[in-house]
Design a protein around this motif. Sequence first.
Motif, mmCIF file in Angstrom:
data_model
loop_
_atom_site.group_PDB
_atom_site.id
_atom_site.type_symbol
_atom_site.label_atom_id
_atom_site.label_comp_id
_atom_site.label_asym_id
_atom_site.label_seq_id
_atom_site.Cartn_x
_atom_site.Cartn_y
_atom_site.Cartn_z
ATOM 1 N N THR A 90 19.307 -0.987 -3.021
ATOM 2 C CA THR A 90 20.483 -0.671 -2.217
ATOM 3 C C THR A 90 20.145 -0.698 -0.735
ATOM 4 N N ALA A 91 18.986 -0.144 -0.376
ATOM 5 C CA ALA A 91 18.577 -0.147 1.027
ATOM 6 C C ALA A 91 18.510 -1.572 1.569
ATOM 7 N N ALA A 100 19.736 -0.643 10.644
ATOM 8 C CA ALA A 100 19.375 0.760 10.870
ATOM 9 C C ALA A 100 19.816 1.636 9.697
ATOM 10 N N ASP A 101 21.018 1.393 9.173
ATOM 11 C CA ASP A 101 21.507 2.189 8.038
ATOM 12 C C ASP A 101 20.667 1.927 6.786
ATOM 13 N N GLU A 107 15.707 7.910 2.813
ATOM 14 C CA GLU A 107 15.521 9.322 3.151
ATOM 15 C C GLU A 107 16.795 10.118 2.880
ATOM 16 N N PHE A 108 17.940 9.550 3.214
ATOM 17 C CA PHE A 108 19.203 10.250 2.921
ATOM 18 C C PHE A 108 19.330 10.520 1.434
ATOM 19 N N PRO A 213 20.828 10.265 -10.666
ATOM 20 C CA PRO A 213 19.600 9.885 -9.964
ATOM 21 C C PRO A 213 19.845 9.792 -8.464
ATOM 22 N N ALA A 214 18.770 9.848 -7.707
ATOM 23 C CA ALA A 214 18.873 9.693 -6.256
ATOM 24 C C ALA A 214 19.571 8.383 -5.932
#
Length: 487
Positions: A90-91, A100-101, A107-108, A213-214
């Motif tokens: 996803t990142a 940047a997002d 971490e978010f 999940p995260a």
Amino acid sequence: MTADAIVLGAGPNGLAAAALLARAGRRVLVLERGTATPVPDWEAGWVLPALVRDLALDRHGWTPSLPDPWLTIPLPKGGTLALHRDVARTAEAIRRVNPADGARWPEFCERAARVARFLAGLYAAPPPHPVPSGAGDLLQLAGIARRARGLGRTGLTDLLRWLPMPVQDLLDDWFSDETLKGALGGLGVSGTRYGPRAGGTAFVLLHHHAGSPAGVFRSESTGLRGALATAARGHGVEIRTGAEAARVLVARDRSAGVVLTTGEEITSDLVVSSADPRRTFLDLLGPDHLDPEFLHAVRSIRFRGATALVELSTAGRPPFAGLAAAPSLDHLERAADAVKYGRVSDRPAVDLRVTGPAPDGRHRLQASVQYAPYALRDGAWDEAGRRAVADAGLGALRTHVPALADARVERVLAPADLETLYGLTEGSLSHGEMALDQILFMRPVAGWARYRTPLPGLYLGGAGAHPGGGVPGAAGYHAARAALRDG
């Protein structure tokens, strides 16, 4: 007719309570007023592992749905952004839209998951007593304190800071892309009448993250209601549909059964209601059996449904499991403005999910359209109003999703319809707003949050009790355990 226990409602909470009571040897009768539910055999939310284990739901056809991507977001210039179950994947997808997002996403997700795991721990047990009255209460509070301490300084700060925040402020802290923030913000106001600038909406986002999940900010279950019904019947539960309770019987200052709308009386010393608090206490029990202070608290519960459900079908299966159409946080806030004045938003936020194949070979979908008020400022809900909701919702979707060009509207359920058809007061899908002053030991009302009610033998086991909506079966499970502990 006599039963050891009567359960009102055959949704996940009612069936969970019935199956657990029958598993303990009780002769249980479930009374369901209708023959169908808004989503026939599909539920949004996290299922308690203890519920799965105790009722062996995996052997009765239940499986957690694990769509990947779990959410698809239409982009304003065309194409989509897919949020996958894998945080790194996803990142990378976000990085192609906003570098940047994308860099901040891992971490978010890790910090949000830490807070959500803490909430999941609270939901897996009855709510704590704020003022302990015995060793068990002290032990529970001590356990919660240990888990809070285990969050570490950053995690504890996030817990205390994030829960009361507007979801807009939380997302603005982390991201700059408006489309990403709009989609996540839509999950923070899901099922409420609030916009993303309202305090406590960050809690709603994290509430729906509990148990996942995260990086996955909502869960869903396929076959949960069917698996619970199978488990209940396997333990000898009788489920009667088309059987609506008119009132709870009272004898010798305790519940004594129910009277149906047909006039039939069914006696039992134990009644578990999975109806919402207002319907349970004001309609089924009635004010004559309740203390005025308790009645005032029940009448003060905020319901205020503002979500319409639009059931759709398409010839082909859409290329996504879930889709969020909320272009920005400002869009969400403007959509919420309409409901404050009794109007339907003409540019709503839409959350679309594929719910399964239809008997005619088409594919079923359900769109949650926000915002649509329970009470319209100008007149009552009619077919023209329902068509307007469907048109606004489909308009928001078709702009970005060509696969919905042939979508057919099968049914529109305004909040008033949800009340009429399914007994959901003011159309509140969560049996009362999920707000910080209506959760934990304040749900349904302060002093009566552990499933027992002022009338001995009557228990509240629906989403109006802890842990609320979005954790299907949990309140019924906890209510049945409370009843069994009481003997």
